[in-house]
Design a protein around this motif. Structure first.
Motif, PDB file in Angstrom:
ATOM      1  N   ILE A 254      -0.894 -12.245  26.485  1.00 19.90           N
ATOM      2  CA  ILE A 254      -0.153 -11.633  27.190  1.00 19.90           C
ATOM      3  C   ILE A 254       0.606 -10.685  26.275  1.00 19.90           C
ATOM      4  O   ILE A 254       1.294 -11.330  25.069  1.00 19.90           O
ATOM      5  CB  ILE A 254       0.621 -12.149  28.191  1.00 19.90           C
ATOM      6  N   ALA A 255       0.833  -9.262  26.203  1.00 18.79           N
ATOM      7  CA  ALA A 255       1.419  -8.318  25.076  1.00 18.79           C
ATOM      8  C   ALA A 255       2.217  -7.873  25.866  1.00 18.79           C
ATOM      9  O   ALA A 255       2.134  -7.100  26.917  1.00 18.79           O
ATOM     10  CB  ALA A 255       0.363  -7.767  24.592  1.00 18.79           C
ATOM     11  N   PRO A 256       3.608  -7.919  25.487  1.00 20.47           N
ATOM     12  CA  PRO A 256       4.815  -7.029  25.997  1.00 20.47           C
ATOM     13  C   PRO A 256       4.631  -5.542  25.306  1.00 20.47           C
ATOM     14  O   PRO A 256       3.829  -5.483  24.518  1.00 20.47           O
ATOM     15  CB  PRO A 256       6.104  -7.745  25.332  1.00 20.47           C
ATOM     16  N   LEU A 257       5.088  -4.623  26.418  1.00 19.66           N
ATOM     17  CA  LEU A 257       5.172  -3.301  26.003  1.00 19.66           C
ATOM     18  C   LEU A 257       6.556  -2.860  25.271  1.00 19.66           C
ATOM     19  O   LEU A 257       7.383  -2.998  26.008  1.00 19.66           O
ATOM     20  CB  LEU A 257       4.895  -2.342  27.063  1.00 19.66           C
ATOM     21  N   ARG A 258       6.288  -2.002  24.241  1.00 23.50           N
ATOM     22  CA  ARG A 258       7.796  -1.427  23.489  1.00 23.50           C
ATOM     23  C   ARG A 258       7.345  -0.024  22.980  1.00 23.50           C
ATOM     24  O   ARG A 258       6.295  -0.044  22.387  1.00 23.50           O
ATOM     25  CB  ARG A 258       7.911  -2.265  22.484  1.00 23.50           C
ATOM     26  N   SER A 259       8.342   0.797  23.128  1.00 22.47           N
ATOM     27  CA  SER A 259       8.474   2.143  22.383  1.00 22.47           C
ATOM     28  C   SER A 259       9.444   1.793  21.121  1.00 22.47           C
ATOM     29  O   SER A 259      10.596   1.367  21.640  1.00 22.47           O
ATOM     30  CB  SER A 259       8.735   3.182  23.276  1.00 22.47           C
ATOM     31  N   PHE A 260       9.188   1.972  20.094  1.00 23.68           N
ATOM     32  CA  PHE A 260      10.171   1.941  19.113  1.00 23.68           C
ATOM     33  C   PHE A 260       9.808   3.098  17.800  1.00 23.68           C
ATOM     34  O   PHE A 260       8.553   3.019  17.234  1.00 23.68           O
ATOM     35  CB  PHE A 260       9.968   0.403  18.384  1.00 23.68           C
ATOM     36  N   VAL A 261      11.054   3.524  17.195  1.00 25.36           N
ATOM     37  CA  VAL A 261      10.749   4.341  16.162  1.00 25.36           C
ATOM     38  C   VAL A 261      11.982   4.287  14.989  1.00 25.36           C
ATOM     39  O   VAL A 261      13.115   3.854  15.596  1.00 25.36           O
ATOM     40  CB  VAL A 261      10.850   5.882  16.667  1.00 25.36           C
ATOM     41  N   ALA A 262      11.817   3.822  13.836  1.00 19.21           N
ATOM     42  CA  ALA A 262      12.817   3.953  12.901  1.00 19.21           C
ATOM     43  C   ALA A 262      12.834   5.171  12.133  1.00 19.21           C
ATOM     44  O   ALA A 262      11.787   5.711  11.630  1.00 19.21           O
ATOM     45  CB  ALA A 262      12.512   2.909  11.985  1.00 19.21           C
ATOM     46  N   GLU A 263      13.990   5.865  11.949  1.00 20.17           N
ATOM     47  CA  GLU A 263      14.026   7.073  11.277  1.00 20.17           C
ATOM     48  C   GLU A 263      15.109   6.747  10.100  1.00 20.17           C
ATOM     49  O   GLU A 263      15.920   6.296  10.354  1.00 20.17           O
ATOM     50  CB  GLU A 263      14.646   8.156  11.905  1.00 20.17           C
ATOM     51  N   PRO A 264      14.811   7.300   8.671  1.00 22.11           N
ATOM     52  CA  PRO A 264      13.707   8.132   8.575  1.00 22.11           C
ATOM     53  C   PRO A 264      12.366   7.142   8.202  1.00 22.11           C
ATOM     54  O   PRO A 264      12.464   6.033   8.291  1.00 22.11           O
ATOM     55  CB  PRO A 264      14.148   8.971   7.103  1.00 22.11           C
ATOM     56  N   MET A 265      11.429   7.805   7.349  1.00 26.20           N
ATOM     57  CA  MET A 265      10.290   7.004   7.050  1.00 26.20           C
ATOM     58  C   MET A 265      10.227   6.902   5.833  1.00 26.20           C
ATOM     59  O   MET A 265       9.373   6.270   5.133  1.00 26.20           O
ATOM     60  CB  MET A 265       9.005   7.461   7.939  1.00 26.20           C
ATOM     61  N   ARG A 266      11.169   7.582   4.832  1.00 25.67           N
ATOM     62  CA  ARG A 266      11.224   7.338   3.459  1.00 25.67           C
ATOM     63  C   ARG A 266      12.470   6.859   3.018  1.00 25.67           C
ATOM     64  O   ARG A 266      13.734   7.485   3.548  1.00 25.67           O
ATOM     65  CB  ARG A 266      10.927   8.659   2.775  1.00 25.67           C
ATOM     66  N   PHE A 267      12.868   6.158   2.093  1.00 21.92           N
ATOM     67  CA  PHE A 267      13.996   5.690   1.203  1.00 21.92           C
ATOM     68  C   PHE A 267      13.770   5.443  -0.056  1.00 21.92           C
ATOM     69  O   PHE A 267      13.390   4.481  -0.576  1.00 21.92           O
ATOM     70  CB  PHE A 267      14.282   4.218   1.974  1.00 21.92           C
TER      71      PHE A 267
END
Length: 389
Positions: free
Chosen positions: A264-277
């Motif tokens: 069973i896989a839970p569903l998620r939407s996720f974004v981390a900003e920015p993508m450069r450090f």
């Protein structure tokens, strides 16, 4: 030990980045905390956009994909007891290819080994240092011996739970997330697919997906509650539930058999900003997650790696920072479009606990409109085959 680019993670993103850099004469070392066998035991989706296939062509990792992969010129939406085909080739002139992520990973691993590039498996206690300064480096232990890897840049391709994003100070990034109140119960079985193309079913009985890995191995999913226990789902119960969510002709044609994997896989939407450090870049699941409905997870990782490899090649060949400075914005522009598409298709095809009869009617009206309008189907098809890089 020293390299130009330290890559954290030997999944498809890290391996593909390593090969793109290798083709350009740029040295990299991949650090992976798991064993090679463990990485290859992970079962993931395998719907590849043309852009992803082109990148694999570019690094010479696509021979088996073209020999064994399944090109699909369309897919089907099932609702109201009828199947409606979305003709990707007619609407966009493009297609997708079914090829298991495990096989893709194996191909990239074999190619990297043949090239002589370094991958260190079972690297423990990996830690990232000074990526905001001028001397980034990674420390780790292998076989109980502490080691240090100096580098010019670090690429974090180690997934949602990896060390790369966790190494960034919390106040340096913004997180965007939506969790869905259901999961996908999936099984893998050595039975022929019920259809030669994917079937997305969304009706009163709940969402289901009929997919495949090969002409003799099928992958099926049904929407389920997050409180479900996979131990309570016998194979017989799963097949009965899947039939209930299909139209009669498809249910009748379904070939069943013992499962070889069930989860069973839970569903998620996720974004981390920015993508450069500074000199650390995030790519793939380290930076974003999408629900699997739109088949975008692996393909987004590939587009991140496309942008990142271009930026690093430009830096090492021309000593230009332009690509590096633009990486996050370029990658995120495509990420958010894929997030929107995955959220939209998930919302259209699934039942949410809070839905009332009005919302269900709206879903049906949108589906009816979608399959009756070439413009609407073209927008769906354009997003499904993948927006241009």
């Amino acid at each position: 030990m020293r390299t130009q680019v330290a890559i954290i993670g030997s999944g498809p993103a890290g391996l593909l980045l390593g090969q793109l850099l290798h083709k350009a004469g740029i040295d990299s070392v991949i650090l992976e905390r798991r064993s090679r066998d463990y990485v290859l035991s992970r079962i993931r989706a395998g719907v590849l956009e043309d852009g992803t296939v082109s990148l694999l062509d570019a690094v010479g990792a696509s021979a088996r994909l073209h020999a064994e992969g399944l090109p699909h010129d369309g897919f089907e939406l099932l609702f109201g007891g009828r199947r409606h085909r979305i003709d990707l080739q007619r609407l966009t002139g493009r297609r997708v290819t079914i090829y298991g992520q495990t096989e893709l990973t194996r191909d990239l691993m074999d190619l990297r080994a043949a090239s002589g590039a370094t991958t260190i498996f079972e690297a423990e206690d990996v830690a990232l240092h000074d990526f905001d300064g001028g001397k980034p480096h990674v420390t780790f232990s292998k076989g109980g011996t502490a080691q240090r890897l100096d580098c010019d840049f670090i690429a974090g391709c180690d997934g949602y739970h990896g060390v790369s994003r966790a190494s960034v100070p919390a106040d340096a990034m913004q997180l965007f997330e939506r969790t869905y109140p259901f999961g996908w119960l999936g099984i893998l079985a050595d039975v022929p697919p019920v259809s030669h193309e994917l079937v997305y079913a969304g009706d009163d009985s709940g969402f289901a997906l009929c997919s495949m890995r090969s002409p003799s191995r099928s992958r099926y999913y049904v929407q389920c509650g997050l409180d479900e226990d996979v131990a309570n789902w016998s194979d017989e119960r799963f097949w009965d539930e899947l039939r209930r969510r299909l139209d009669p002709a498809t249910a009748e044609a379904l070939v069943t058999g013992p499962s070889i994997e069930k989860s069973i896989a839970p569903l998620r939407s996720f974004v981390a900003e920015p993508m450069r450090f500074g000199r650390l870049f995030l790519a793939g699941d380290a930076a974003h997650i999408v629900p699997p409905t739109g088949a975008k997870g692996l393909n987004l990782a590939a587009s991140d790696v496309h942008y990142l490899s271009q930026a690093l090649i430009e830096y090492f060949n021309e000593r230009s920072q332009a690509g590096i400075d633009a990486y996050s914005a370029r990658a995120l522009a495509r990420v958010w479009k894929a997030e929107r598409f995955s959220w939209w298709l998930t919302s259209l095809m699934h039942h949410f606990p809070q839905d009332n009869p009005f919302i269900r009617r709206i879903q049906r009206a949108e589906l009816d409109y979608l399959v009756s309008s070439d413009h609407a189907m073209a927008a769906l098809a354009e997003n499904y085959v993948g927006l241009p890089y």
